[in-house]
Design an enzyme around this catalytic site. Structure first.
Site, mmCIF file in Angstrom:
data_model
loop_
_atom_site.group_PDB
_atom_site.id
_atom_site.type_symbol
_atom_site.label_atom_id
_atom_site.label_comp_id
_atom_site.label_asym_id
_atom_site.label_seq_id
_atom_site.Cartn_x
_atom_site.Cartn_y
_atom_site.Cartn_z
ATOM 1 N N SER A 59 0.923 -1.299 -0.205
ATOM 2 C CA SER A 59 -0.112 -0.041 -0.115
ATOM 3 C C SER A 59 0.769 1.183 0.083
ATOM 4 O O SER A 59 0.200 2.562 0.078
ATOM 5 C CB SER A 59 -0.907 0.130 1.130
ATOM 6 O OG SER A 59 -2.074 -0.898 0.825
ATOM 7 N N LYS A 62 -0.122 3.481 -2.703
ATOM 8 C CA LYS A 62 -1.155 4.657 -2.608
ATOM 9 C C LYS A 62 -0.437 6.164 -2.465
ATOM 10 O O LYS A 62 -1.293 7.032 -2.536
ATOM 11 C CB LYS A 62 -2.132 4.397 -1.265
ATOM 12 C CG LYS A 62 -2.865 2.982 -1.686
ATOM 13 C CD LYS A 62 -4.054 2.656 -0.546
ATOM 14 C CE LYS A 62 -4.707 1.452 -0.877
ATOM 15 N NZ LYS A 62 -4.158 0.368 -0.348
ATOM 16 N N SER A 119 -6.410 2.957 4.167
ATOM 17 C CA SER A 119 -5.646 2.547 3.168
ATOM 18 C C SER A 119 -6.652 1.846 2.075
ATOM 19 O O SER A 119 -6.573 0.421 1.711
ATOM 20 C CB SER A 119 -4.556 1.756 3.479
ATOM 21 O OG SER A 119 -3.586 1.407 2.566
#
Length: 413
Positions: A59, A62, A119
């Site tokens: 993640s 992101k 997330s």
């Protein structure tokens, strides 16, 4: 019959073995542990371990998704109130998510907060589809943007960081991204400080446990998949120091956080030691004053120049505005822009009538980007460099037609 079954079983085994070898050769993450710590102001590398090894970002991806959102906001393509529609594909993304359903709509602001805190994978897909019509197109754009930021070893295949064996990055590349997202979009970076986010009656906490627990932490993002381990990019201000640190491949969230804190503690100590030992740029001397007989007045020439005096004289410094200052020449545009920001931060007062300039210059040995602030008087330029020298920032006063290059620094090892 038995021979036929045995032959088939052997063929299946061979096919599986070949498939495994192809998967490994295609770049299964060598992974696991990697780390990188840098001084965000001087760009000094304070620690590096496997910093250029390709790993799964999970993640941390992101952060780039959010960079693309901030870029779209900055260019007016969307606003914080823009509503983005949820597709069937987006609604079907696995955890972690915020339970979006097909046909729902979510604002850009809520999407930012959901990405920073929860997330949310479903939100990442919504963003990609809205900005680039499909998540595949968005991933291509993300990778292209990564190259412009100097992230030479990063490739994106989706907006979320969900497992894809061709989605790779490095600790060094993620540090570059962690620095650039706050340098390029200071007006939006504050979202990374968000500790809680409430959406449709449900509150989600930020996975970044260093927020509020480690002094000076202002962001930025965690990541985890089984293949990647526990990842973290941190940004921390303590005193006049600002560090960016990255950890890939932690065994648990807690052990990753402890290790990050250890790296930061050592990083701040090393940054302080480097600052003490670094040879400061030469401080321009005050011009000697002469009396009516042409004799130097030593008291005037040797008078102490205070920071306040330098600030004032830099601003007022005379009517001749043909001078400027150069605070380095770098092999990429990002560090050149960052150093101008650093110079202005230390000067504090706005330099009236001055202009920031990153000049691209090609020489036999390659291309450099010169960091300059122009439109100063000679006295103003010299006083500005005197003050910056005290802050260990490279600076040379230059006349308008000067072609000087100083402090050429590579963008990466």
């Amino acid at each position: 019959m038995a021979d036929c079954v045995t032959r088939r079983a052997f063929m299946v085994f061979c096919a599986l073995a070949v498939g495994l070898m192809l998967w490994l050769s295609a770049g299964g993450a060598e992974a696991r542990y990697a780390s990188f710590v840098m001084d965000a102001e001087t760009l000094d590398v304070l620690y590096a371990k496997n910093a250029d090894t390709k790993n799964y970002p999970a993640s941390l991806t992101k952060i780039m998704t959010l960079y693309m959102v901030f870029d779209a906001l900055d260019k007016g393509k969307v606003t914080l109130k823009t509503r983005m529609k949820v597709s069937k594909r987006a609604a079907g993304q696995p955890q972690t998510n915020i339970g979006l359903r097909k046909g729902d709509q979510i604002t850009v602001k809520d999407a930012i907060l959901a990405l920073v805190t929860r997330s949310a994978n479903d939100v990442a897909t919504v963003v990609g589809e809205h900005l680039a019509r499909s998540e595949v197109n968005f991933a291509v754009a993300m990778t292209k943007k990564a190259r412009t930021l100097g992230m030479t070893k990063t490739s994106f295949r989706n907006a979320s960081g969900l497992p894809n064996r061709r989605q790779k990055s490095t600790a060094r590349d993620m540090a570059k991204l962690g620095l650039r997202i706050q340098r390029d979009f200071p007006q939006y970076y504050h979202y990374f400080r968000t500790k809680k986010f409430t959406y449709k009656g449900r509150t989600y906490g930020n996975h970044n446990n260093l927020l509020g627990r480690y002094s000076g932490t202002d962001g930025i993002k965690t990541g985890y998949t089984r293949a990647s381990g526990f990842n973290l990019v941190s940004s921390v201000h303590q005193g006049d120091r600002h560090l960016i640190a990255v950890v890939f491949g932690g065994r648990t969230a807690k052990s990753r956080d402890r290790h990050m804190i250890s790296l930061l503690n050592r990083g701040f100590k090393k940054a302080e030691l480097i600052a003490r030992n670094r040879t400061p740029a030469p401080i321009p001397m005050a011009r000697p004053a002469f009396d009516e007989n042409g004799i130097v007045q030593l008291a005037s020439a040797q008078s102490t120049i205070t920071d306040a005096t330098l600030q004032t004289e830099t601003v007022l410094g005379g009517s001749d505005r043909g001078w400027g200052i150069q605070v380095g020449a770098y092999s990429s545009k990002g560090p050149a822009e960052a150093m101008i920001d650093t110079a202005r931060k230390h000067l504090k007062l706005i330099l009236k009538g001055s202009t920031d300039s990153v000049e691209r210059v090609t020489r036999e040995h390659g291309t450099v980007y010169r960091s300059r602030v122009t439109g100063l008087s000679e006295a103003g330029a010299r006083n500005a460099c005197a003050l910056l020298a005290r802050k260990h920032v490279p600076c040379v006063p230059v006349p308008g037609n000067d072609d000087l290059e100083v402090a050429t620094i590579p963008a990466a090892d």
